[in-house]
Enzyme design. Structure first.
Site, PDB file in Angstrom:
ATOM      1  N   GLY A 157       0.841  -1.204   0.000  1.00 15.64           N
ATOM      2  CA  GLY A 157       0.000   0.000   0.000  1.00 15.64           C
ATOM      3  C   GLY A 157       0.870   1.246   0.000  1.00 15.64           C
ATOM      4  O   GLY A 157       1.909   1.275   0.648  1.00 15.64           O
ATOM      5  N   GLY A 181       6.449  -2.346   3.087  1.00 19.85           N
ATOM      6  CA  GLY A 181       6.083  -2.754   4.440  1.00 19.85           C
ATOM      7  C   GLY A 181       6.540  -4.183   4.680  1.00 19.85           C
ATOM      8  O   GLY A 181       7.355  -4.724   3.917  1.00 19.85           O
ATOM      9  N   ASP A 235       1.032   2.232   8.899  1.00 21.24           N
ATOM     10  CA  ASP A 235       0.635   1.495  10.110  1.00 21.24           C
ATOM     11  C   ASP A 235       1.687   1.562  11.228  1.00 21.24           C
ATOM     12  O   ASP A 235       1.378   1.274  12.368  1.00 21.24           O
ATOM     13  CB  ASP A 235       0.379   0.016   9.778  1.00 21.24           C
ATOM     14  N   ARG A 280     -24.469  13.612  19.586  1.00 16.01           N
ATOM     15  CA  ARG A 280     -24.306  12.285  18.981  1.00 16.01           C
ATOM     16  C   ARG A 280     -23.044  11.576  19.434  1.00 16.01           C
ATOM     17  O   ARG A 280     -22.084  12.206  19.865  1.00 16.01           O
ATOM     18  CB  ARG A 280     -24.183  12.439  17.458  1.00 16.01           C
ATOM     19  N   MET A 291      -7.257   3.212   9.940  1.00 13.23           N
ATOM     20  CA  MET A 291      -6.446   2.080   9.459  1.00 13.23           C
ATOM     21  C   MET A 291      -5.411   1.655  10.509  1.00 13.23           C
ATOM     22  O   MET A 291      -5.382   2.196  11.604  1.00 13.23           O
ATOM     23  CB  MET A 291      -5.760   2.450   8.153  1.00 13.23           C
ATOM     24  N   ARG A 320     -23.532   7.600  14.821  1.00 13.72           N
ATOM     25  CA  ARG A 320     -23.155   7.481  13.404  1.00 13.72           C
ATOM     26  C   ARG A 320     -21.724   6.945  13.325  1.00 13.72           C
ATOM     27  O   ARG A 320     -20.923   7.191  14.235  1.00 13.72           O
ATOM     28  CB  ARG A 320     -23.162   8.851  12.707  1.00 13.72           C
ATOM     29  N   GLN A 364      -6.261   8.516   4.739  1.00 13.06           N
ATOM     30  CA  GLN A 364      -5.063   8.458   5.583  1.00 13.06           C
ATOM     31  C   GLN A 364      -3.804   8.139   4.786  1.00 13.06           C
ATOM     32  O   GLN A 364      -2.691   8.315   5.267  1.00 13.06           O
ATOM     33  CB  GLN A 364      -5.249   7.389   6.676  1.00 13.06           C
ATOM     34  N   ARG A 365      -3.967   7.601   3.596  1.00 15.37           N
ATOM     35  CA  ARG A 365      -2.791   7.266   2.783  1.00 15.37           C
ATOM     36  C   ARG A 365      -2.456   8.355   1.776  1.00 15.37           C
ATOM     37  O   ARG A 365      -1.400   8.316   1.138  1.00 15.37           O
ATOM     38  CB  ARG A 365      -3.045   5.950   2.045  1.00 15.37           C
TER      39      ARG A 365
HETATM   40  O1  F6P Z   1      -0.878  -1.313   5.303  1.00 15.37           O
HETATM   41  C1  F6P Z   1      -1.435  -0.104   4.934  1.00 15.37           C
HETATM   42  C2  F6P Z   1      -2.927  -0.179   4.839  1.00 15.37           C
HETATM   43  O2  F6P Z   1      -3.410   1.101   4.529  1.00 15.37           O
HETATM   44  C3  F6P Z   1      -3.620  -0.749   6.072  1.00 15.37           C
HETATM   45  O3  F6P Z   1      -3.732   0.187   7.109  1.00 15.37           O
HETATM   46  C4  F6P Z   1      -4.925  -1.191   5.487  1.00 15.37           C
HETATM   47  O4  F6P Z   1      -5.512  -2.242   6.215  1.00 15.37           O
HETATM   48  C5  F6P Z   1      -4.552  -1.667   4.103  1.00 15.37           C
HETATM   49  O5  F6P Z   1      -3.326  -1.041   3.777  1.00 15.37           O
HETATM   50  C6  F6P Z   1      -5.581  -1.350   3.055  1.00 15.37           C
HETATM   51  O6  F6P Z   1      -5.186  -1.920   1.867  1.00 15.37           O
HETATM   52  P1  F6P Z   1      -5.908  -1.594   0.483  1.00 15.37           P
HETATM   53  O7  F6P Z   1      -5.428  -0.248   0.038  1.00 15.37           O
HETATM   54  O8  F6P Z   1      -5.456  -2.657  -0.431  1.00 15.37           O
HETATM   55  O9  F6P Z   1      -7.380  -1.598   0.736  1.00 15.37           O
END
Ligand code: F6P
Length: 362
Positions: A11, A115, A141, A176, A183, A280, A288-289
């Site tokens: 990822g 990773g 992570d 709420r 992640m 909710r 986050q990425r």
């Molecule tokens: O390892 C990084 C990560 O973003 C994790 O936090 C998450 O579970 C996974 O990759 C998600 O993977 P994908 O982008 O394939 O859904």
């Protein structure tokens, strides 16, 4: 002249482009050539997917998110999904083809940025095929034991914290409970760091299996103290006591791990049923990425990239660059992939969280 090849696998994480930049520049400094392998090992399987990287090609990429080389988490050459003429997917070992192309291109080193999954593959190439490999640890992570931090983590935590900050006002306006799934796979680092910084009432992490009744006690206690809204941060890998991890299916072809997700919604439903509060849930997911790496991640990624080239120069192969204190160091890849880094339950972060009134549900 020495030629090196760099790949980015698994990822993506903010800071990958900064590593590529530093590798290209540090190699140029030594008069070496750099090639990039697209989509993980694809460039080493098919030389059409190899790209020459010069300082001009990487100018201005340090501050950008993603990876200019592309990435995949389904590209293990030792067990590669390949479609046959009949359209069936077969798993094949293409590692020898990778080595053939590696040698044919005259590469002296492969810098594998990834990773635990990608680094495990890199280590296998080093041990079984004799590939001169250097690993660079990447993952939002932060779950690699051998390095104090991975790049991408700080950016992911900043994004999650900013989201939590924003959710306070709307949660408060509507009295709420807002449940936010973040992640992190089987480690609770993103949930813990963002939850503490973003003023969460409850943080649920994989390291502490939770009891929903304890979570609801906290929410009811807030009510008694005239606080009518709650922020609950749930790591995607968190589990309720005596329950299995919730995931989105049995995994994808060619991918070693299951895709996690769904625990936030499960927790929200449980809270709503038990407390009767308007609840909710939302999943922060790939936000986050994405985006530009923070200053911290850029600097770490640049240092990792440059250190990796230094290790190549001294031929410290089958090692990974790592952060120890404020220093760069190297650790054998074998150590690096041995186990995942979990949140220690006696760490000052967990103690701080408990002392400022955050509930872990257990
Ligand atoms: O390892 C990084 C990560 O973003 C994790 O936090 C998450 O579970 C996974 O990759 C998600 O993977 P994908 O982008 O394939 O859904």
């Amino acid at each position: 002249m020495k030629k090196i090849v760099i790949s980015t696998g698994g990822g993506d994480a903010p800071g990958l482009n900064a590593v590529i930049y530093a590798v290209v520049m540090a190699a140029q400094f030594r008069g070496w050539e750099v090639y990039g392998s697209r989509q993980g090992y694809l460039g080493l399987l098919d030389p059409d997917e190899l790209v020459r990287l010069t300082p001009k090609d990487v100018a201005d990429i340090t501050s950008t998110g993603g990876t200019i080389l592309g990435s995949t988490n389904k590209g293990n050459p030792f067990s590669m999904p390949v479609e046959n003429i009949a359209g069936d997917i077969l798993i094949r070992d293409l590692s020898d083809r990778v080595m053939k192309n590696f040698n044919r291109m005259g590469f002296g080193c492969h810098i594998a940025v990834g990773g635990d999954g990608s680094l495990e593959i890199a280590h296998r190439f080093a041990v079984e095929k004799g590939m001169p490999v250097i690993g660079v640890p990447k993952t939002i992570d932060n779950d690699l034991q051998a390095t104090q931090l991975t790049f991408g983590f700080d950016t992911a935590v900043s994004t999650a914290t900013e989201a939590l900050d924003k959710l306070h006002s709307t949660a408060k306006s509507h009295d709420r409970v807002l449940v936010v799934e973040v992640m992190g796979r089987d480690s609770g680092w993103i949930a813990l760091n963002s939850g503490i910084s973003g003023g969460a009432d409850v943080i649920l992490i994989p390291e502490i299996p939770f009891d929903l009744d304890v979570v609801c006690e906290k929410i009811n206690d807030n009510e008694l103290h005239d606080k009518h809204y709650d922020i609950v941060v749930v790591a995607e890998g968190a589990t309720a006591q005596n329950h299995e991890t919730i995931h989105k299916g049995d995994g994808e072809i060619g991918r070693a791990e299951k895709v996690l997700g769904g625990i936030g919604e499960w927790v929200a439903k449980g809270i709503s049923e038990r407390t009767g509060k308007d609840t909710r849930s939302l999943v922060l997911g790939h936000l986050q990425r994405g985006g530009s790496p923070t200053t911290f991640d850029r600097l770490l990624a640049l240092r990792f990239g440059s250190t990796a080239v230094r290790l190549a120069e001294t031929e410290q192969f089958d090692h990974m660059v790592a952060l120890a204190g404020d220093e760069m160091c190297s650790v054998p890849l074998e150590e690096a992939v041995k186990c995942r880094k979990k949140v220690p339950l006696d760490s000052d972060k967990v103690l701080t969280a408990r002392e400022i009134g955050i509930c872990f549900g257990g």
